[in-house]
Design an enzyme around this catalytic site. Structure first.
Site, PDB file in Angstrom:
ATOM      1  N   LYS A 118       4.302  13.249   6.070  1.00 47.38           N
ATOM      2  CA  LYS A 118       3.017  13.123   6.754  1.00 47.38           C
ATOM      3  C   LYS A 118       2.048  14.199   6.267  1.00 47.38           C
ATOM      4  O   LYS A 118       2.233  15.385   6.529  1.00 47.38           O
ATOM      5  CB  LYS A 118       3.157  13.244   8.273  1.00 47.38           C
ATOM      6  CG  LYS A 118       1.868  12.747   8.950  1.00 47.38           C
ATOM      7  CD  LYS A 118       1.616  13.310  10.318  1.00 47.38           C
ATOM      8  CE  LYS A 118       1.049  14.687  10.326  1.00 47.38           C
ATOM      9  NZ  LYS A 118      -0.355  14.796   9.846  1.00 47.38           N
ATOM     10  N   GLU A 122       7.952  26.727   7.568  1.00 49.10           N
ATOM     11  CA  GLU A 122       7.161  27.719   6.834  1.00 49.10           C
ATOM     12  C   GLU A 122       5.862  27.847   7.602  1.00 49.10           C
ATOM     13  O   GLU A 122       5.057  26.919   7.633  1.00 49.10           O
ATOM     14  CB  GLU A 122       6.946  27.238   5.393  1.00 49.10           C
ATOM     15  CG  GLU A 122       6.570  28.359   4.457  1.00 49.10           C
ATOM     16  CD  GLU A 122       5.076  28.473   4.300  1.00 49.10           C
ATOM     17  OE1 GLU A 122       4.486  29.298   5.042  1.00 49.10           O
ATOM     18  OE2 GLU A 122       4.522  27.755   3.468  1.00 49.10           O
ATOM     19  N   CYS A 182      -1.365  30.804   3.708  1.00 46.42           N
ATOM     20  CA  CYS A 182      -0.487  31.434   4.704  1.00 46.42           C
ATOM     21  C   CYS A 182      -0.022  32.803   4.229  1.00 46.42           C
ATOM     22  O   CYS A 182       0.223  33.688   5.034  1.00 46.42           O
ATOM     23  CB  CYS A 182       0.695  30.533   4.992  1.00 46.42           C
ATOM     24  SG  CYS A 182       1.449  29.893   3.503  1.00 46.42           S
ATOM     25  N   GLU A 211      -3.708  35.372  12.565  1.00 47.64           N
ATOM     26  CA  GLU A 211      -4.062  34.765  11.305  1.00 47.64           C
ATOM     27  C   GLU A 211      -5.504  34.252  11.394  1.00 47.64           C
ATOM     28  O   GLU A 211      -5.809  33.433  12.252  1.00 47.64           O
ATOM     29  CB  GLU A 211      -3.114  33.572  11.098  1.00 47.64           C
ATOM     30  CG  GLU A 211      -2.874  33.221   9.690  1.00 47.64           C
ATOM     31  CD  GLU A 211      -1.842  32.115   9.550  1.00 47.64           C
ATOM     32  OE1 GLU A 211      -1.563  31.380  10.521  1.00 47.64           O
ATOM     33  OE2 GLU A 211      -1.333  31.969   8.434  1.00 47.64           O
TER      34      GLU A 211
HETATM   35  P1  NAD Z   1      -1.263  22.615  12.427  1.00 49.84           P
HETATM   36  O1  NAD Z   1       0.010  23.375  12.445  1.00 49.84           O
HETATM   37  O2  NAD Z   1      -1.733  21.987  13.684  1.00 49.84           O
HETATM   38  O3  NAD Z   1      -1.151  21.436  11.341  1.00 49.84           O
HETATM   39  C1  NAD Z   1      -0.226  21.381  10.287  1.00 49.84           C
HETATM   40  C2  NAD Z   1       0.381  19.987  10.206  1.00 49.84           C
HETATM   41  O4  NAD Z   1       1.143  19.724  11.383  1.00 49.84           O
HETATM   42  C3  NAD Z   1      -0.628  18.843  10.106  1.00 49.84           C
HETATM   43  O5  NAD Z   1      -0.112  17.826   9.279  1.00 49.84           O
HETATM   44  C4  NAD Z   1      -0.700  18.350  11.556  1.00 49.84           C
HETATM   45  O6  NAD Z   1      -1.119  17.004  11.681  1.00 49.84           O
HETATM   46  C5  NAD Z   1       0.731  18.495  11.982  1.00 49.84           C
HETATM   47  N1  NAD Z   1       0.959  18.590  13.426  1.00 49.84           N
HETATM   48  C6  NAD Z   1       0.106  19.057  14.378  1.00 49.84           C
HETATM   49  N2  NAD Z   1       0.708  19.029  15.589  1.00 49.84           N
HETATM   50  C7  NAD Z   1       1.960  18.550  15.399  1.00 49.84           C
HETATM   51  C8  NAD Z   1       3.076  18.295  16.255  1.00 49.84           C
HETATM   52  N3  NAD Z   1       3.013  18.559  17.557  1.00 49.84           N
HETATM   53  N4  NAD Z   1       4.216  17.817  15.728  1.00 49.84           N
HETATM   54  C9  NAD Z   1       4.304  17.576  14.395  1.00 49.84           C
HETATM   55  N5  NAD Z   1       3.294  17.776  13.544  1.00 49.84           N
HETATM   56  C10 NAD Z   1       2.130  18.268  14.031  1.00 49.84           C
HETATM   57  O7  NAD Z   1      -2.375  23.546  11.834  1.00 49.84           O
HETATM   58  P2  NAD Z   1      -3.983  23.432  12.059  1.00 49.84           P
HETATM   59  O8  NAD Z   1      -4.323  23.108  13.476  1.00 49.84           O
HETATM   60  O9  NAD Z   1      -4.519  22.553  11.016  1.00 49.84           O
HETATM   61  O10 NAD Z   1      -4.400  24.930  11.770  1.00 49.84           O
HETATM   62  C11 NAD Z   1      -4.321  25.895  12.804  1.00 49.84           C
HETATM   63  C12 NAD Z   1      -3.948  27.239  12.256  1.00 49.84           C
HETATM   64  O11 NAD Z   1      -2.660  27.156  11.675  1.00 49.84           O
HETATM   65  C13 NAD Z   1      -4.820  27.771  11.150  1.00 49.84           C
HETATM   66  O12 NAD Z   1      -5.934  28.447  11.627  1.00 49.84           O
HETATM   67  C14 NAD Z   1      -3.877  28.683  10.439  1.00 49.84           C
HETATM   68  O13 NAD Z   1      -3.865  29.927  11.066  1.00 49.84           O
HETATM   69  C15 NAD Z   1      -2.537  28.026  10.609  1.00 49.84           C
HETATM   70  N6  NAD Z   1      -2.113  27.258   9.427  1.00 49.84           N
HETATM   71  C16 NAD Z   1      -1.114  27.753   8.667  1.00 49.84           C
HETATM   72  C17 NAD Z   1      -0.705  27.064   7.542  1.00 49.84           C
HETATM   73  C18 NAD Z   1       0.375  27.574   6.650  1.00 49.84           C
HETATM   74  O14 NAD Z   1       0.421  27.200   5.495  1.00 49.84           O
HETATM   75  N7  NAD Z   1       1.276  28.389   7.143  1.00 49.84           N
HETATM   76  C19 NAD Z   1      -1.310  25.863   7.192  1.00 49.84           C
HETATM   77  C20 NAD Z   1      -2.314  25.352   8.014  1.00 49.84           C
HETATM   78  C21 NAD Z   1      -2.698  26.070   9.127  1.00 49.84           C
END
Ligand code: NAD
Ligand code: MN
Length: 486
Positions: free
Chosen positions: A193, A267, A301, A398
């Site tokens: 996904k 991760e 990240c 972050e």
């Molecule tokens: P997120 O964790 O919500 O999204 C990452 C992925 O997880 C997306 O594909 C999203 O659709 C999916 N997702 C969201 N809720 C889920 C759930 N309950 N179960 C399974 N999958 C789910 O991240 P975001 O809201 O886009 O970003 C928020 C913060 O997260 C950012 O500000 C940043 O600090 C951090 N972030 C970190 C990374 C990393 O590489 N470690 C990447 C993106 C964001």
């Protein structure tokens, strides 16, 4: 040459003619789900928009997968695992991966443009960093496919089955490659996904799987937002979950997987310390710090988001940083001269600006480039905070944007204790002229990846992953194979 003129010549006040990428892009108006080797409409008939963050305008409509679509995707992955991919001789699996890697190379230019349009990152990064690494990852794991028993001598490594993989928006294709390549090399099948703001290139990758003749069901790609991800994570017939994203969602996933036989790797976030000692090569360190925080708009990240400077060089270093951020070019991601592109989404821009505001309220001093930013779309000027203390939110949380938090230290021991004073532990950087110092400091840092006199360098042969709340499990290298084998 007097100083002022010099500054004018190289500073942001000089505008180069735009040099946009001109390769034709195969952008579609609408993207479907990729299930069992075919592009299919979602059963509910629902779609959502993906926007170009540099304009705020819609790029394409993306299919929204719901539970019934996830069921089909998992069923197709299960069938492919049992009937085709699992029983296939490993060397044959390797051939498919090599073929995929070669097609990615052939299509790298158009994929880079699509990546920059949908996600906002500068074309020089998507073209010169993301896409070469994507292909390299498939090449690397293709090579392992028929050598797994040499990776784990004396063991009889077996695939896990169906892997459910959820990835973020900061490196859309690269994260897909990090997840898919090792899973397939180990004989698993996949339901992936992508993130809701960056699904387009994943669907072009699906076309590459078709072109490579990958058997139907070996990889399925289901687009959608958090609910779609949760439905995949909670599906009973998935054997392994691999997630990259926020720590908050990672924790939720860990809870939902607990007590099931599913294997899990996470991760998550980071708040890396980039430690600059007074014996470093200062201009090289300035460049490394700039790359460490402003690469990909800070949507990284493992970004070097906390700069720890030895007190004696603090003022000099900050003055150089100030001058350098003035020369960073912010704007059109498709312009080859652009250093900093668009913030990935309106929601992310809001998170960044809110956190930056807390930094000012808590008493840190904000320094911002005076560059102009486009009127439409989502942008944030390259910035840094001085006078930060470890209790400030900008030192602990972050920001995930182009904003650096600067602190000082006097002794190596103080640097180590500041660096480790975080709930994260993904990466760190060390800048010094002394090799012995690099080894002794690196030994004491609780971080998965430590760079010395460089930053944000990636290679498929090096394992990547975190300590503490940055997650567990490793991706990349031989270590990355164990996440997909029992
Ligand atoms: P997120 O964790 O919500 O999204 C990452 C992925 O997880 C997306 O594909 C999203 O659709 C999916 N997702 C969201 N809720 C889920 C759930 N309950 N179960 C399974 N999958 C789910 O991240 P975001 O809201 O886009 O970003 C928020 C913060 O997260 C950012 O500000 C940043 O600090 C951090 N972030 C970190 C990374 C990393 O590489 N470690 C990447 C993106 C964001
Ligand atoms: Mn988008």
């Amino acid at each position: 040459m007097d100083k002022k003129k010099h500054h004018l010549k190289f500073g942001s006040s000089l505008s180069y003619a735009p040099a946009p990428e001109t390769t034709p892009v195969p952008l579609k108006k609408q993207y479907e789900l990729f299930i069992n080797g075919e592009f299919v409409a979602p059963q509910s008939g629902s779609y959502f928009n993906s926007v170009n963050p540099a304009t705020g305008k819609r790029l394409a409509r993306i299919a929204k997968a719901e539970e019934s679509d996830i069921n089909l995707a998992v069923k197709s992955a299960r069938r492919a695992y049992e009937k085709v991919w699992g029983p296939m001789p490993p060397a044959e699996r390797g051939k498919y991966l090599f073929r995929i890697a070669r097609i990615i190379q052939e299509k790298a230019r158009e994929l880079a443009i699509l990546e920059s349009m949908d996600g906002g990152k500068p074309i020089k990064e998507s073209r010169d960093v993301d896409l070469p690494l994507v292909a390299a990852h498939f090449f690397y794991y293709a090579g392992w496919a028929d050598k797994l028993k040499y990776a784990f001598p004396g063991k009889d490594p077996r695939p896990l089955g169906v892997a459910g993989q959820v990835i973020p928006w900061n490196f859309p294709l690269l994260m897909a490659a990090w997840k898919i390549a090792p899973a397939l090399a180990c004989g698993n099948t996949v339901v992936l996904k992508p993130a809701e703001t960056t699904s387009i290139t994943a669907m072009h990758l699906a076309e590459i799987f078709q072109d490579a003749g990958l058997p139907p069901g070996v990889v399925n790609i289901v687009s959608g937002a958090g609910e779609t991800g949760a439905a995949l994570v909670e599906h009973d017939d998935v054997d392994k979950i691999a997630f990259t994203g926020s720590t908050a969602v990672g924790k939720r996933i860990a809870q939902s997987v607990a007590g099931t036989p599913k294997k899990l790797t996470l991760e998550l976030g980071g708040k890396a310390a980039n430690i600059v000692f007074d014996d470093c090569t200062i201009d090289q360190a300035v460049e490394g710090v700039i790359n460490g925080i402003y690469f990909n708009q800070g949507h990284v990240c493992c970004a070097g988001s906390r700069l720890l400077i030895q007190e004696s060089i603090h003022d000099d270093f900050v003055a150089r940083l100030s001058r350098r951020i003035e020369t960073l070019r912010v704007g059109d991601p498709l312009d080859k001269n652009t250093d900093i592109g668009a913030i990935n989404s309106k929601a992310q821009l809001k998170r960044i600006t809110e956190l930056v505001k807390t930094g000012e309220e808590e008493g840190a001093e904000l320094h911002t480039s005076s560059c102009r930013i486009p009127e439409e779309g989502f942008w944030h000027r390259p910035s840094f905070f001085t006078g930060v203390t470890s209790s400030h939110r900008v030192a602990r949380e972050e920001i995930f944007g182009p904003v650096l938090s600067i602190m000082t230290f006097r002794t190596p021991a103080e640097a180590v204790s500041l660096a480790n004073d975080t709930c994260y532990g993904l990466s760190a950087g060390i800048w010094t002229d002394k090799g012995s110092k690099i080894f002794s400091i690196a030994d004491q840092l609780k971080a998965g990846v430590i760079w010395a006199n460089t930053f944000n360098k990636f290679d498929p042969t090096s394992p990547f992953g975190g300590y503490k709340e940055s997650g567990f499990g490793r991706e990349g290298g031989v270590q990355g194979l164990s996440a997909y084998l029992s």
